[in-house]
Motif scaffolding. Structure first.
Motif, PDB file in Angstrom:
ATOM      1  N   SER A  39      34.438 -20.378 -23.275  1.00  0.00           N
ATOM      2  CA  SER A  39      35.460 -19.878 -23.656  1.00  0.00           C
ATOM      3  C   SER A  39      36.126 -20.220 -22.682  1.00  0.00           C
ATOM      4  O   SER A  39      36.112 -20.308 -21.447  1.00  0.00           O
ATOM      5  N   PRO A  40      37.139 -20.650 -23.010  1.00  0.00           N
ATOM      6  CA  PRO A  40      38.745 -20.677 -22.288  1.00  0.00           C
ATOM      7  C   PRO A  40      38.827 -20.287 -21.199  1.00  0.00           C
ATOM      8  O   PRO A  40      38.948 -19.085 -20.703  1.00  0.00           O
ATOM      9  N   GLY A  41      38.930 -19.978 -19.800  1.00  0.00           N
ATOM     10  CA  GLY A  41      38.978 -19.791 -18.541  1.00  0.00           C
ATOM     11  C   GLY A  41      37.605 -19.287 -18.314  1.00  0.00           C
ATOM     12  O   GLY A  41      37.861 -18.140 -17.034  1.00  0.00           O
ATOM     13  N   LYS A  42      36.915 -18.980 -18.805  1.00  0.00           N
ATOM     14  CA  LYS A  42      35.668 -18.678 -18.173  1.00  0.00           C
ATOM     15  C   LYS A  42      34.159 -19.698 -18.131  1.00  0.00           C
ATOM     16  O   LYS A  42      33.714 -20.551 -18.510  1.00  0.00           O
ATOM     17  N   VAL A  92      33.344 -23.014 -27.266  1.00  0.00           N
ATOM     18  CA  VAL A  92      32.190 -23.618 -27.319  1.00  0.00           C
ATOM     19  C   VAL A  92      30.978 -23.510 -27.058  1.00  0.00           C
ATOM     20  O   VAL A  92      30.453 -22.749 -25.716  1.00  0.00           O
ATOM     21  N   TYR A  93      30.067 -24.048 -27.768  1.00  0.00           N
ATOM     22  CA  TYR A  93      27.986 -23.749 -27.642  1.00  0.00           C
ATOM     23  C   TYR A  93      28.301 -24.811 -26.978  1.00  0.00           C
ATOM     24  O   TYR A  93      27.705 -26.012 -28.198  1.00  0.00           O
ATOM     25  N   TYR A  94      26.806 -25.006 -26.348  1.00  0.00           N
ATOM     26  CA  TYR A  94      26.390 -25.758 -25.953  1.00  0.00           C
ATOM     27  C   TYR A  94      24.626 -25.946 -25.746  1.00  0.00           C
ATOM     28  O   TYR A  94      24.263 -24.945 -25.720  1.00  0.00           O
ATOM     29  N   CYS A  95      24.381 -26.963 -26.400  1.00  0.00           N
ATOM     30  CA  CYS A  95      23.276 -27.482 -26.200  1.00  0.00           C
ATOM     31  C   CYS A  95      21.850 -28.156 -25.035  1.00  0.00           C
ATOM     32  O   CYS A  95      22.941 -28.824 -24.457  1.00  0.00           O
ATOM     33  N   ASN A  96      21.429 -27.220 -24.082  1.00  0.00           N
ATOM     34  CA  ASN A  96      20.956 -27.586 -22.731  1.00  0.00           C
ATOM     35  C   ASN A  96      19.710 -27.824 -22.806  1.00  0.00           C
ATOM     36  O   ASN A  96      18.362 -26.944 -23.149  1.00  0.00           O
ATOM     37  N   VAL A  97      18.780 -28.829 -21.924  1.00  0.00           N
ATOM     38  CA  VAL A  97      17.433 -29.029 -21.610  1.00  0.00           C
ATOM     39  C   VAL A  97      17.504 -28.958 -20.118  1.00  0.00           C
ATOM     40  O   VAL A  97      18.510 -30.068 -19.142  1.00  0.00           O
TER      41      VAL A  97
END
Length: 116
Positions: A39-42, A92-97
């Motif tokens: 999130s913004p600022g986090k 914003v949701y991000y996918c990660n590996v």
């Protein structure tokens, strides 16, 4: 390695979304996959993770019992079913590996906005 998220959007509180992440360039079925959000600022925070075979999952306390992570190894895709969405889920949701010799890979992210 390429991770491409889709399926975000604008939804009212209490609604649902199901973002997905299409993976390519690596042996998808061999790796733990994770969803993060920012999130913004986090700082970016871990939301959920799923083992390579899909039999084990873990969740942040803030989303437990509302979100479900799943994967389809035949389609090289990981999903995040989000129910009971709250305004504080806006991010914003991000996918990660993560790979042992090369570190973290991220998608471009998909925006989720929860607002009436």
């Amino acid at each position: 390695v390429q991770l491409v998220e889709s399926g975000g959007g604008l939804v009212q509180p209490g609604g649902f979304l199901r973002p997905s992440c299409a993976a390519s360039g690596f042996t998808f079925s061999s790796y733990v996959m994770r969803w993060y959000r920012q999130s913004p600022g986090k700082e970016r925070e871990l939301v959920a993770g799923i083992s390579s075979g899909g039999g084990s999952t873990n969740y942040a306390n803030s989303v437990k019992d509302r979100f479900t992570i799943s994967r389809d190894n035949a389609k090289n895709t990981v999903y995040l079913q989000m129910n009971g969405l709250k305004p504080e889920d806006t991010a914003v949701y991000y996918c990660n590996v993560w790979m042992v010799f090369s570190g973290d890979y991220w998608g471009q992210g998909t925006q989720v906005t929860v607002s009436s």
